[in-house]
Design a protein around this motif. Structure first.
Motif, PDB file in Angstrom:
ATOM      1  N   ASN A 127       0.860  -1.192   0.000  1.00  0.00           N
ATOM      2  CA  ASN A 127       0.000   0.000   0.000  1.00  0.00           C
ATOM      3  C   ASN A 127       0.885   1.227   0.000  1.00  0.00           C
ATOM      4  N   THR A 128       0.769   2.040  -0.992  1.00  0.00           N
ATOM      5  CA  THR A 128       1.601   3.244  -1.086  1.00  0.00           C
ATOM      6  C   THR A 128       1.103   4.382  -0.199  1.00  0.00           C
ATOM      7  N   GLN A 129      -0.135   4.286   0.325  1.00  0.00           N
ATOM      8  CA  GLN A 129      -0.684   5.298   1.242  1.00  0.00           C
ATOM      9  C   GLN A 129      -1.184   4.605   2.506  1.00  0.00           C
TER      10      GLN A 129
END
Length: 395
Positions: free
Chosen positions: A95-97
């Protein structure tokens, strides 16, 4: 392909831990973690491509999210769960966020029987006063989905209750804040002693609180004087205001005695008795009496007042045909006799006042200065002259 699952926490006693989820039908007996020397618990699970929700089951009754999970989602029970996503190439999706938040404030307090909040710096609470204990954490900067857990421990270090609150960025207020509130009730069945509260956010230990629960609050000492209070003995020092009151009583008693002089006593004073009365006054220390300050601020007559009084008595002396002290005839009392009685009354009052003043000033007589003695001699000479004039008049 096998994927590792691991958990580490040194802040509470873990006896057993397993990973449960969609991949094992939430069965806590299938994928059990093993503890390593560094205190880390770990296991591996065979997963094929897909999305899997999961949690850690600790000691058979505590459900925590995975602190190392990058994604959190809702489960079928209305709570939250960690999420692992395996793509077609058997790789874990990152998950990049990731979810994030910050603790803005923390407070711990009791609620009394009147539903008033009571914060205690000593963290002491009483069953006869409080009905509830509460912990409140305020968060800011919320992004994503979060789970906050509270574990309450009894004085025996046993888990009393495990609570969970879910936070998300949808329910935050206008200040981008949200809060988690935890509470337990206390009553007569609540164990006494030192309690603990641990807070975990997304399975990560965050803080610990210690507090005590006691049966009754300490009694407040009554500082009022009891009926058994000791009475000062006669040897004790008497307050000044009591002494002053006794002086007033003596003066009032002297005045009462003066008022009790009967008309018969006044009429029995002959001219010779009157001269004897003058002699008694002359022997009295008039100058000393003049310097005494009465507690009731009674104005003491000066020498000039005494001289004026003697002049009035002289003028009111009866003639030879009606000597002083002789009984009046049935026709009634003449005006001159009435004036003489008035003068005698005033003279008697003066004598009584001087005598009472001398009794009150016995201690101060030894401290009189030489100058006061010379003034006394002068006053006595003046009075002698007055007496001589009165004797000549009577002769």
């Amino acid at each position: 392909m096998k994927f590792p699952f691991y958990y580490c926490s040194n802040n509470f006693d873990i006896k057993s831990i397993s990973v449960i989820g969609d991949f094992n039908n939430w069965d806590g007996s299938r994928n059990i973690l093993e503890k390593y020397a560094d205190g880390t618990w770990m296991t591996e699970v065979e997963l094929s491509p897909g999305n899997y929700r999961y949690k850690f089951l600790i000691n058979g009754n505590i459900y925590f999210n995975d602190p190392n999970a990058l994604i959190y989602t809702h489960d079928d029970r209305g709570s939250t769960a960690s999420l692992i996503v395996i793509d077609e190439s058997n790789k874990r999706v990152i998950n990049t966020q990731p979810a994030s938040l910050s603790i803005e404030s923390y407070s711990f307090f009791g609620v009394d029987k009147e539903l008033l909040f009571c914060e205690s710096s000593e963290r002491k609470y009483y069953m006869d006063k409080h009905v509830r204990l509460m912990s409140k954490i305020r968060f800011s900067g919320i992004a994503g989905l979060h789970t906050v857990n509270a574990i309450w421990y009894t004085p025996n270090n046993e888990i009393y209750e495990v609570q969970e609150r879910v936070l998300n960025d949808v329910d935050k207020n206008e200040n981008n804040e949200n809060e988690a509130l935890f509470q337990i009730n206390i009553n007569g069945d609540t164990p006494e002693g030192e309690w603990r509260l641990q807070i975990f956010i997304n399975g990560t230990f965050t803080l610990e609180e210690s507090f005590s629960v006691e049966l009754k609050q300490p009694e407040v000492l009554d500082e009022t004087v009891s009926d058994d209070a000791s009475i000062p003995s006669m040897d004790s020092e008497i307050p000044n205001f009591i002494i002053e009151q006794s002086i007033r009583d003596n003066l009032n008693s002297s005045e009462a005695k003066t008022d009790l002089q009967t008309e018969a006593e006044k009429e029995e004073l002959s001219g010779e008795d009157l001269l004897d009365l003058f002699e008694d006054i002359k022997e009295s220390n008039i100058s000393d009496s003049k310097k005494i300050s009465s507690p009731d601020e009674v104005e003491v007559p000066t020498d000039s007042n005494i001289m004026d009084l003697f002049d009035e008595i002289r003028k009111s002396e009866p003639s030879d045909e009606s000597p002083l002290g002789m009984a009046n005839e049935a026709g009634g009392i003449s005006n001159e006799t009435e004036q003489s009685d008035t003068g005698i009354d005033e003279l008697l009052e003066l004598k009584e006042f001087i005598n009472s003043s001398q009794d009150l000033d016995k201690k101060s007589e030894t401290e009189k200065s030489d100058s006061s003695k010379s003034d006394d001699a002068t006053d006595e000479e003046d009075i002698n002259e007055i007496f001589k004039g009165i004797k000549d008049t009577n002769g």
